[in-house]
Design an enzyme around this catalytic site. Structure first.
Site, PDB file in Angstrom:
ATOM      1  N   GLY A  24       0.805  -1.085  -0.023  1.00  0.00           N
ATOM      2  CA  GLY A  24       0.071  -0.026  -0.090  1.00  0.00           C
ATOM      3  C   GLY A  24       0.763   1.204   0.042  1.00  0.00           C
ATOM      4  N   GLY A  27       3.138   0.877   3.044  1.00  0.00           N
ATOM      5  CA  GLY A  27       4.293  -0.002   3.432  1.00  0.00           C
ATOM      6  C   GLY A  27       3.942  -1.332   2.782  1.00  0.00           C
ATOM      7  N   LYS A  43       3.352  -5.684   8.774  1.00  0.00           N
ATOM      8  CA  LYS A  43       3.201  -4.733   7.930  1.00  0.00           C
ATOM      9  C   LYS A  43       4.426  -3.799   8.090  1.00  0.00           C
ATOM     10  CE  LYS A  43       0.333  -0.689   6.937  1.00  0.00           C
ATOM     11  NZ  LYS A  43      -1.328  -0.429   7.133  1.00  0.00           N
ATOM     12  N   ASP A 135     -10.676   5.016   5.765  1.00  0.00           N
ATOM     13  CA  ASP A 135     -10.516   4.534   4.855  1.00  0.00           C
ATOM     14  C   ASP A 135     -11.357   3.244   4.520  1.00  0.00           C
ATOM     15  OD1 ASP A 135      -9.377   4.228   2.185  1.00  0.00           O
ATOM     16  OD2 ASP A 135      -7.410   3.652   2.934  1.00  0.00           O
TER      17      ASP A 135
END
Lengths: 1151, 372
Positions: A24, A27, A43, A135
Site C-alpha cells: 500500500g 508499506g 506490515k 479508509d
C-alpha cells in the site's frame, strides 16, 4: 500470496517472512510465521519514510489496539523504533471483500445482510474505541472464516487522498464521503458513508458512483443519489440514510447496527448480536490462500507412502539448524541426498513434488528450501528438526568433514579420529531418527573407523562395539536402530496428532478408516487431539463409504431399493456392483452411450437406460433387452416397487407407465409440469408429481383419475407397501392418507420437511430427505434419526437396509455411503416428557419430574427405582452433594420438601410464604445450605435454608433463577438469567451482572472443581470462562466450525479438564478446557433441549437427559471410547494397513 | 318497521355467507408455507385447549318456517386424545349434542366443525355452545333471532396498508361499518388476527367508529397472516329502537417481508382452574418459543425464549381489555412462564409478548375463565 521480492527481508524480529500479501501507500504487508509456526501478517513501513509517516504508523498501531479484536485483525506486536518499523497482526485467513466479490459474485439476500451487519458491527466497535477508520473500502474488509474483519484503519492515507500534495489522485476515491471530497473535517460519519458504499459494492460488484475520471466520480459523490434498487429493506433504507450527503443526516454506526439487528440501545448486546449475525459470513471456497503448512502438507500427503517416509531425510539435509530455532535453508547438491535408500529417482520425485508448489528451489545445480519460513510454518518439518536439532549440528560437521576429506583426495589425515570419531559413530548408530548418512558420509566414517582400528589399540574395544553398531545401522538402512526414549515419545506425540487429524479429514470419505485411525492415534499417544478424534468417531454415523468401480465422467448410477447393489452404466456397459463387497456382480454390454438416466428395479433384476432418443429395459439376469425399445427421450425414470412397471417422464412433457416384461404402455398422459411418478406396490395406482407442489392420483387398471387426498398438494408422495396408504409431503409435515374408503389423514411425520421420501421394503420405516439431512422414521411417526449429510450431490437416493440398521445413499461419483442408523442400543426413555430433572451422587441417580409423577432412576442401569415419590409436582430438584438428600421445590402448594433418598422418606415439608412456586434449587458443597429461588411469575430474591435446622437462614440481596451453582469451596453462589450475579458467601456481597450483558442472559453456569473458573453458557455466543476470583473473562469456547447452539446445560469433569455442554438443539459436546477447543463433533443426543448433564463416577462417562425424556451415556474415558469405536468398526488395522496410513510410527495393535 | 324480504333471499344469503366462510376456512392450508417448522419438543405435550370457537352465521337469523343450518367452527391445540364434545343449550333449556369432525390442521392447531340445523319454532334468544376438549371447557354465546329483531350491519372496504409490510413496521387497518338506519358513530370494532400458519383468531386491537362508521387503527406488524374486523352489535331494544346485529368483515391477508428479527409464539397457554370462585387464584402458565436465527440445526427451528417478559391482560365478559397489564412474568430457561392472578369476574385472559432482544411480537393467546 506473492513471493518475496529481491531486497525483501527474510526475517523481521522473531518473524520469518514467507511472502507478500499486499503493498500500500504506506508499506508492504508480508505473510510471516512466528517461532511456534503461527501465521501472522507483518506490515513494514517503507524505508525512507519520514517522521510524520512513522507517527501515523504509530497512530495506526495504537488505534488498532484500542479496537475490540473480534472485528479486526488483532495487533500482536508493534515495533516502531526498529530499523524496519513494523506492526505484527493476526493473519485473517480469507480474501478481501473485493476479491470475494470477484471470485464469487455479488452478495445477495441473507449473505449481504450478514456482511453489512458484520461491517457495521466492526464500525460500531471501532467508533466505540474513538477511532475513525477513514479508509473503509472493499479492500480493507477481509472475509475471515468467522465473519468480516475491518483492517488497515487509522491511516490517513494522505498520499492517496490529499489533493494538495501531489495534485492528483493516486488511489481510488470511490468510497470517499462528500465532506472528504470537499476537504472538510472527516468525522465518524465518513465511515458510515463508506459502509453504505461498501454495501452497495457487495450487492452489485460495482462502486456506487462511476463515470469517466475523477471529476465525474466527484460529481456523483457530491450530487447524485446512488442506485439502491438492488437492495431490500431494511438494508435499502439504512444504506440510503448512511449515504446522505450531509453527514449530520447519517445515522451513527450504533444506530445502523440497531437497525440491522434490533434490540435495545445498549452497545454490548448489540455488538454481540452483530457478531453473531456476521459470524456466518464465509469466504468463498478456495479463496483463502493456503498457508505454507497446508501447501507442504498437501505435497507430503500426495506422495506414495514409501516416498513420504523419505521426505524427512531429504528435507533435513536442506536445513542448517540454528540456535534457538533460527533454522536456515541450506543449498545442497542432489547427489548429497543419496544415501543408499534414497536413490536418484526417489530424490527427484520428492524434490519435484515440493518444487511444483514452490517450496523447493533449484538454482545452478543445487537445491534448497525455497522459503525460509517453511521450517516455522510447517509443523511436521519443525517436529523433525526439533527432534534432531543436536544431531543435525553433528551431521553438518560430519558432512563438512566428509566433503573436505573427499575434496582433498581422501587423505587419511582428514579422517575423524579419537573423540570426534567416537561421538560421530555413537550418534550415527544411536541418535538419529530421520537424518541418514549419505554415501560419502558413510564412506568417510567407514574409512575413519578402519584407520582407528589400526591406530588406536587403547580404544579398540569401544570403537569395535561402535563400529558394529554403525555397520548394523548402515546395513539395515532403517531410520535408526536405537532411539532415545524421549525422541520416541516426541515422535509418537507428533504421529498421534497427525493421525488424529487424518482421522477427522476422512470422516465423510472413508469413515471406517477414520474410526480406526482415531483409535490408532490414541494408541500412539494420549494427546487431546487423539481424544477428540475418538469422540468424533463416536459421534460419526457414517459406517463406510464404498468406492465405485473406475468410471468416466459420463457414468450414471442407480442404487437398488435395499442399498446393497449399485448399477453403473458407463461407456456402453452396465455393471452391477456389490456395494458391501466392492466387486462386480455382473455386467451387460451394449447398453448404449450418451446415457441420460438409469434406474434399477428394487430386486436388482431390471435396468432401465434412458438414452438420447429412447429408453431400453434390460433383463440383467438374462443379460439381454426386455421388451421393445421405448421411443422418446426420458428425463426421469424409475421402476415401480414391484419391479413389474417402469414409470417415466418424457422430454415432451408426458408421464407414462410401462409394463417391464411385455413392454406394454399402461398409461400415457400429458402433464407439462411432471417431475416424477410414484407407483403403488400392487401396480394399481400411480401418482405423477407435478411442478408447483401438486400431484395427481390415477387408477392404472381403469386409466381414470381419482381424487387426490390432501387437495393434491405435495412436494413428494410415496406409496406404502401395504397398498392402503399414501405418504404425502406438503409443507412441514408428511401426512399418511388412508386410501381405502374415505380418505383420511392418519400418521404425521412432524417437521420432516421432506422433498423426497421412501418406505422401507416392509413398510415399518420411512426415509425422508429435506435437502440437508436424511431422516428416518417409524411408520407410526416416531423420529429415529435426523442426520445432516456432508455430501448431497447423489441425493435423493437413500435406501434403508432390510434389517433397518443401515441407511445407504449415493454420493457424487457413484460412491455409496452407509450410515449406522441403529448403532448400539436405543437410549432408555425415562418418560415421554420431563418437566424438571436433577442428577445426583456422581450421576448415579436422577430425580425426574414427569408430566404425572416424581421418580427416582438408577442412571447406569437405566431403570426406575421403586414407585414414584408421593410428592406434589416438582418445579425444581436438587440432590445434596453426597446424594443422600433430595430437595424438591413444588408449586401447588408452594412447598419445599427434603427427602432421604435411600429410605424414600420425607424428612421435612417447609411451606414457603408469599411465593407461587420454587423455580431453582442448589445445594452448597457441604450439603448444609440449600439455595432456593422462589418465584411469583418472576424470580424473587434467593433464600438460603439451613438444611439440618429446616429453617430459612438468610435472604440474599439478589433475585434468583433456575440456573444457580455454588462454588465448590462454598465461597460464592453464581446466579444465571438476564440479571446474572455472583454472590460472595457468607458476606452476601453481590456483583451484579459479572458475566456481561447478552440477549438471553446466562443460560447455564458451572464452576470448575478447583473453584477457580466459572463457565457460563449463552444463547448462540458459546461458553465464556471467567476467573472466579477476579471475574475477568479468561476464555471463550466456540466451535471452530458450524453453528453455535444455545448452551443450556454445563458440567465440568471431576478433574476439571473437560467441560460438557448441552444445547437447546439437543446436541451434547465435550471441550478441552485448557485448549479451549471442542473435543470431537457434537453428539446429536436428544430431540429437544438438553435438560441436565453430569459426569459419572471418576469422570469415565457423561450422562445427559433431554426434555424428550431420553437418557444418553457417552464414554468419556478414552479407553472406553476406544473400545466403543472398535466395536462399531468391527475390524482393526493390519500391520500393512498401518504402514500405509501411519508411515511415521511403528505398528501398534489398534482394536 | 322491519325491512321486507323474501325467504329465498335470506336462505340464499345465509348459504352464501356459509360458503364464503367455508372457503376461507379451507383456504388456510393453501396458505401454509413449508418454511414454518415447529419446535422439536413440547408440541405434543401442550395441554388440550380450546383456542377459538365461532358460530356461523353470527347472529343466527331464522326465517319463519324454514330450517336454518349453522356451523360451529372450533380450533383446539394440544391433544385431548379424543374429539371435542359439545352441547347446544337454548334459552328454554333445550339441548342438542354437537358432533365435531376434524376439518383442518395447522402446525399447532386442529380445526373442528359441527353442523346443526335449527328447526322452525325453536326458542329465540341467547344460545350457548358448551364445548369440552380434554379438561378445557369453552362457552360460546350467540344470538338466535328473527330478521325483524335487529338491523343488519356490515363492515365494508376493510383493508390493511401497507401490504406487503416490512417486519415490525406500522400497518393501518381501516374500514367502514355500515347500517341502514342507525347512527354509526362511536361503535366498537375489534380487530382480530390469524397467523398464516394458524387457524385461531386472536383479538389484537379495537377501534371506535367515526361519524360515517369509518374506523382505523395503526399498529406494528409482526408476522404474516389474516386480519378481520368484528362488530359485536348492540343488545335488542337498545340503540334508540334500532339495535344492530354483529358482523364480521372479510378476512384480508397481509404479507410481510421477513427481516432480521426472529418470530416468536406462545406454545400451550392455560388459565386454570375454570370455573372458579371469585377471589381465588387462577394459574396462568405456558411456554414462549422463538425461531433460532440464521442457520438452525435440522429439526430445531424453534427453541425456548428464555428471560423474556410476558404480560397478562383481562377483558370481562362483554367489556374491553384492561388498559394496562394485570400481571407480568418472566420466562425460565426452558421458555415457560407461570403466574397466579386473582379472578374476580368471568372473562377472557390474554397473555402477550411484545418482543425483546431481536424477537418479534408473539400473537397473543386468550383463555376464558369463568367465575361462579
Amino acid at each position: 500470496m506473492a513471493a518475496l521480492a529481491p531486497g525483501d527481508p527474510r526475517r523481521i524480529g522473531e518473524y520469518w517472512l514467507a511472502g507478500r500479501l499486499g503493498e500500500g501507500g504506506q508499506g508492504i504487508v508480508y505473510e510471516a510465521y512466528d517461532a511456534a509456526g503461527r501465521r501472522v501478517a507483518v506490515k513494514v513501513l517503507r524505508a525512507g519514510d519520514g517522521v510524520g509517516t512513522r507517527a501515523r504508523f504509530a497512530k495506526e498501531a495504537a488505534a488498532a489496539r484500542r479496537v475490540a479484536p473480534f472485528c479486526t485483525a488483532r495487533v500482536i506486536e508493534a515495533d516502531l523504533d526498529a530499523p524496519l518499523p513494523h506492526i505484527v497482526s493476526e493473519y485473517v485467513g480469507g480474501p478481501s471483500l473485493r476479491r470475494a466479490v470477484e471470485l464469487d459474485g455479488p452478495y445477495e439476500e441473507d449473505r449481504l445482510y450478514r456482511l453489512a451487519t458484520g461491517v457495521a458491527t466492526a464500525l460500531a466497535a471501532i467508533h466505540q474505541a474513538s477511532v475513525i477508520h477513514r479508509d473503509l473500502k472493499p479492500d480493507n474488509v477481509l472475509i475471515g472464516p468467522d465473519g468480516p474483519r475491518v483492517i488497515d484503519f487509522g491511516i490517513a492515507r494522505t498520499r492517496e487522498m490529499s489533493l494538495t500534495t501531489t495534485g492528483h489522485m493516486a488511489g481510488t476515491p470511490a468510497f470517499m464521503a462528500p465532506e472528504i471530497v470537499l476537504g472538510r473535517r472527516a468525522g465518524p460519519e465518513v465511515d458510515v458513508w463508506a459502509w453504505g458504499a461498501v454495501t452497495v459494492f457487495a450487492a452489485t460488484g460495482r462502486e456506487p458512483f462511476g463515470g469517466d475520471g475523477v471529476a465525474a466520480l466527484f460529481h456523483g459523490i457530491l450530487a447524485e443519489e446512488p442506485d439502491l434498487s438492488m437492495l431490500k429493506e431494511p438494508l435499502r433504507g439504512l444504506v440510503a440514510a448512511a449515504m446522505a450527503k450531509d453527514p449530520r443526516d447519517r445515522p451513527s454506526s450504533r444506530r445502523l447496527l440497531l437497525g440491522l439487528v434490533g434490540g435495545g440501545d445498549e452497545l454490548a448486546p448489540l455488538l454481540a448480536a452483530g457478531t453473531r449475525t456476521a459470524e456466518l459470513v464465509r469466504p468463498p471456497a478456495g479463496a483463502s490462500p493456503p498457508s505454507l503448512a497446508t501447501l507442504a502438507e498437501e505435497v507430503y500427503a500426495g506422495l506414495v507412502p514409501g516416498d513420504r517416509a523419505l521426505v524427512p531425510r531429504v528435507l533435513l539435509r536442506m536445513i542448517t539448524p540454528g540456535e534457538g530455532g533460527d533454522d536456515l535453508p541450506r543449498r545442497v547438491r542432489p547427489d548429497d541426498l543419496l544415501d543408499g535408500v534414497v536413490g536418484a529417482e526417489t530424490a527427484e520425485r520428492v524434490l519435484s513434488a515440493f518444487a511444483r508448489m514452490d517450496l523447493v528451489a533449484r538454482e545452478g545445480g543445487e537445491v534448497s528450501v525455497a522459503n525460509a519460513a517453511l521450517p516455522r510454518a510447517w509443523p511436521r518439518l519443525r517436529e523433525w528438526i526439533d527432534a534432531e536439532r543436536d544431531g543435525l549440528r553433528f551431521h553438518r560437521r560430519l558432512g563438512e568433514a566428509a566433503a573436505l576429506w573427499d575434496g582433498h583426495g581422501r587423505r587419511p589425515g582428514d579422517l575423524y579420529q579419537g573423540t570426534a570419531l567416537e561421538t560421530a559413530v555413537a550418534w550415527a548408530a544411536t541418535g538419529r531418527r530421520h537424518v541418514t548418512l549419505n554415501l560419502l558420509e558413510s564412506a568417510f566414517l567407514d574409512a575413519s573407523l578402519a584407520l582407528g582400528r589400526v591406530r588406536g589399540r587403547r580404544r579398540r574395544q569401544l570403537t569395535a562395539a561402535l563400529a558394529a553398531l554403525l555397520v548394523l545401522a548402515l546395513a539395515s538402512a532403517v531410520v535408526a536402530v536405537v532411539q532415545g526414549a524421549a525422541a520416541a515419545r516426541q515422535r509418537d506425540v507428533a504421529a498421534a496428532r497427525q493421525t488424529a487429524a487424518r482421522a477427522d479429514s476422512l470422516r465423510s470419505s472413508d469413515p471406517a478408516t477414520a474410526m480406526l485411525l482415531s483409535v490408532a492415534a490414541w494408541r500412539l499417544a494420549p494427546v487431546s487431539e487423539a481424544r477428540a478424534a475418538l469422540y468424533g468417531s463416536l459421534a460419526q454415523r457414517e459406517r463406510r463409504v464404498s468406492a465405485p468401480p473406475k468410471v468416466t465422467a459420463e457414468a450414471r448410477f442407480a442404487l437398488s431399493g435395499d442399498g446393497l447393489t449399485l448399477a453403473v452404466v458407463d461407456q456402453d456397459r452396465a455393471v452391477l456392483w456389490d456395494v458391501a463387497a466392492g466387486r462386480e456382480r455382473g455386467a451387460v454390454s451394449g447398453v448404449g452411450r450418451a446415457v441420460r438416466e438409469v434406474a434399477l428395479s428394487r430386486d436388482g433384476r431390471w435396468l432401465a437406460v434412458a438414452g438420447e432418443r429412447s429408453v431400453r429395459v434390460w433383463d440383467l439376469s438374462a443379460r439381454r433387452p426386455a421388451g421393445p425399445e421405448i421411443a422418446g427421450a426420458a428425463r426421469w425414470l424409475e421402476f415401480g416397487p414391484s419391479g413389474r412397471l417402469l414409470a417415466l417422464v418424457t422430454d415432451g412433457g408426458r408421464w407414462q407407465v410401462w409394463g417391464v416384461a411385455g413392454g406394454a404402455r399402461l398409461i400415457d398422459r400429458p402433464a407439462s409440469g411432471a417431475e416424477a411418478v410414484a407407483v403403488s406396490y400392487d401396480d394399481r395406482l400411480a401418482a405423477p408429481m407435478l411442478d408447483g407442489d401438486r400431484f395427481e392420483l390415477w387408477d392404472l387398471t381403469t386409466g381414470r383419475r381419482l381424487r387426490a387426498p390432501g387437495g393434491g398438494r405435495a412436494v413428494w408422495v410415496a406409496f406404502d407397501p401395504d397398498g392402503r396408504t399414501l405418504a404425502v409431503s406438503a409443507g412441514p409435515d408428511v401426512v399418511f392418507w388412508d386410501l381405502t374408503g374415505r380418505a383420511r389423514p392418519g400418521t404425521r411425520l412432524e417437521g420432516a420437511g421432506a422433498v423426497w421420501l421412501a418406505f422401507g421394503a416392509d413398510g415399518r420405516l420411512v426415509v425422508t430427505y429435506d435437502k440437508r439431512s436424511v431422516g428416518l422414521w417409524t411408520s407410526e411417526g416416531v423420529s429415529l434419526l435426523r442426520y445432516p449429510l456432508a455430501d448431497t450431490t447423489g441425493m435423493p437416493s437413500a435406501a434403508i437396509g432390510a434389517d433397518g440398521r443401515a441407511l445407504s445413499y449415493l454420493l457424487g461419483g457413484g460412491a455409496v455411503a452407509v450410515l449406522d442408523v441403529d448403532a448400539g442400543d436405543r437410549p432408555p426413555r425415562l418418560a415421554s416428557e420431563i418437566r424438571t430433572v436433577a442428577f445426583g451422587g456422581d450421576a448415579r441417580l436422577a430425580a425426574v419430574q414427569t408430566a404425572t409423577s416424581l421418580e427416582l432412576w438408577d442412571v447406569a442401569a437405566g431403570r426406575r427405582l421403586g414407585d414414584p415419590l408421593e410428592s406434589p409436582a416438582a418445579t425444581a430438584l436438587a440432590f445434596s452433594p453426597d446424594g443422600r438428600l433430595l430437595a424438591v421445590g413444588a408449586e401447588d402448594p408452594p412447598v419445599l420438601t427434603l427427602w432421604d433418598v435411600a429410605r424414600r422418606e420425607r424428612l421435612a415439608a417447609l411451606p414457603l410464604a408469599d411465593v407461587s412456586w420454587v423455580g431453582g434449587l442448589a445445594f452448597s458443597p457441604d450439603g448444609r445450605t440449600l439455595a432456593v429461588s422462589p418465584s411469583n411469575g418472576s424470580f424473587e430474591r434467593v433464600q438460603l435454608w439451613d438444611v439440618a435446622a429446616h429453617r430459612k437462614s438468610a435472604v440474599l440481596a439478589h433475585e434468583g433463577g433456575d440456573v444457580m451453582a455454588f462454588r465448590p469451596d462454598g465461597a460464592a453462589l453464581a446466579v444465571g438469567g438476564l440479571g446474572n450475579a455472583l454472590v460472595a458467601l457468607p458476606s452476601g456481597r453481590v456483583w451484579d451482572r459479572p458475566f456481561g450483558p447478552s440477549d438471553d442472559g446466562v443460560r447455564s453456569v458451572a464452576f470448575s472443581p478447583d473453584s477457580r473458573t466459572v463457565a457460563t453458557g449463552f444463547s448462540k455466543l458459546g461458553v465464556d470462562l471467567w476467573d472466579a476470583s477476579t471475574r475477568r473473562r479468561i476464555g471463550r469456547l466456540a466451535p471452530t466450525q458450524g453453528r453455535l447452539d444455545d448452551v443450556v446445560a454445563l458440567a465440568f469433569s471431576p478433574d476439571g479438564r473437560l467441560l460438557a455442554t448441552g444445547g437447546a438443539s439437543g446436541d451434547v459436546r465435550l471441550w478441552d478446557v485448557a485448549a479451549r477447543l471442542p473435543l470431537g463433533r457434537p453428539y446429536s443426543a436428544h430431540s429437544g433441549q438438553v435438560a441436565a448433564l453430569a459426569f459419572g463416577p471418576g469422570g469415565r462417562d457423561l450422562y445427559s437427559l433431554g426434555g424428550d425424556g431420553t437418557l444418553q451415556r457417552y464414554p468419556v474415558d478414552p479407553e472406553r471410547a476406544a473400545a466403543a469405536v472398535c466395536a462399531r468398526a468391527g475390524t482393526t488395522l493390519s500391520e500393512d494397513e498401518w504402514r500405509g496410513l501411519i508411515p511415521e510410527a511403528s505398528y501398534r495393535k489398534v482394536c | 318497521m322491519a325491512r321486507p324480504h323474501s325467504r329465498g333471499v335470506l336462505s340464499k344469503g345465509v348459504l352464501t355467507v356459509l360458503r364464503l366462510l367455508l372457503l376461507l376456512w379451507t383456504s388456510t392450508l393453501a396458505r401454509l408455507s413449508g418454511g414454518g417448522r415447529r419446535p422439536g419438543d413440547g408440541r405434543d405435550r401442550d395441554p388440550a385447549a380450546v383456542e377459538y370457537a365461532e358460530v356461523v352465521p353470527d347472529p343466527v337469523v331464522l326465517e319463519r318456517g324454514a330450517r336454518t343450518p349453522i356451523l360451529i367452527n372450533l380450533v383446539t391445540s394440544g391433544s385431548a386424545g379424543e374429539r371435542p364434545r359439545g352441547v347446544l343449550e337454548g334459552p328454554d333449556g333445550s339441548r342438542a349434542e354437537l358432533g365435531f369432525d376434524r376439518s383442518d390442521k395447522a402446525p399447532y392447531e386442529e380445526g373442528w366443525r359441527a353442523e346443526h340445523v335449527f328447526l322452525p319454532g325453536i326458542a329465540l334468544g341467547t344460545w350457548r355452545a358448551v364445548i369440552e376438549y380434554g379438561a378445557a371447557v369453552h362457552e360460546l354465546e350467540f344470538s338466535v333471532e328473527d330478521a325483524e329483531e335487529r338491523d343488519p350491519a356490515t363492515i365494508v372496504d376493510f383493508r390493511v396498508v401497507a401490504d406487503p409490510v416490512e417486519e415490525d413496521a406500522p400497518i393501518t387497518l381501516a374500514g367502514f361499518l355500515k347500517a341502514e338506519r342507525s347512527r354509526l358513530r362511536d361503535r366498537r370494532v375489534v380487530l382480530s388476527f390469524r397467523p398464516e400458519d394458524a387457524l385461531a383468531w386472536s383479538e389484537i386491537a379495537e377501534a371506535w367508529t367515526g361519524e360515517d362508521g369509518d374506523f382505523a387503527v395503526t399498529l406494528d406488524a409482526w408476522e404474516p397472516g389474516w386480519w378481520r374486523a368484528v362488530y359485536y352489535g348492540t343488545p335488542r331494544w337498545s340503540d334508540g329502537g334500532h339495535p344492530l346485529r354483529g358482523t364480521r368483515s372479510e378476512a384480508v391477508f397481509m404479507a410481510m417481508r421477513s427481516g432480521p428479527k426472529t418470530r416468536s409464539r406462545f406454545s400451550g397457554y392455560t388459565a386454570l382452574p375454570s370455573p372458579t370462585s371469585a377471589g381465588k387464584l387462577v394459574k396462568h402458565s405456558g411456554r414462549l418459543i422463538h425461531e433460532t436465527p440464521l442457520d438452525p440445526p435440522p429439526g430445531v427451528e424453534w427453541v425456548a425464549a428464555a428471560s423474556r417478559e410476558v404480560t397478562f391482560w383481562f377483558r370481562p365478559a362483554g367489556g374491553s381489555w384492561s388498559p394496562n397489564p394485570v400481571g407480568r412474568a418472566t420466562t425460565t430457561n426452558n421458555g415457560s412462564f407461570t403466574k397466579k392472578l386473582t379472578a374476580s369476574r368471568s372473562g377472557e385472559w390474554q397473555v402477550r409478548y411484545g418482543g425483546q432482544s431481536g424477537d418479534l411480537k408473539a400473537t397473543p393467546k386468550s383463555r376464558q375463565v369463568k367465575v361462579r
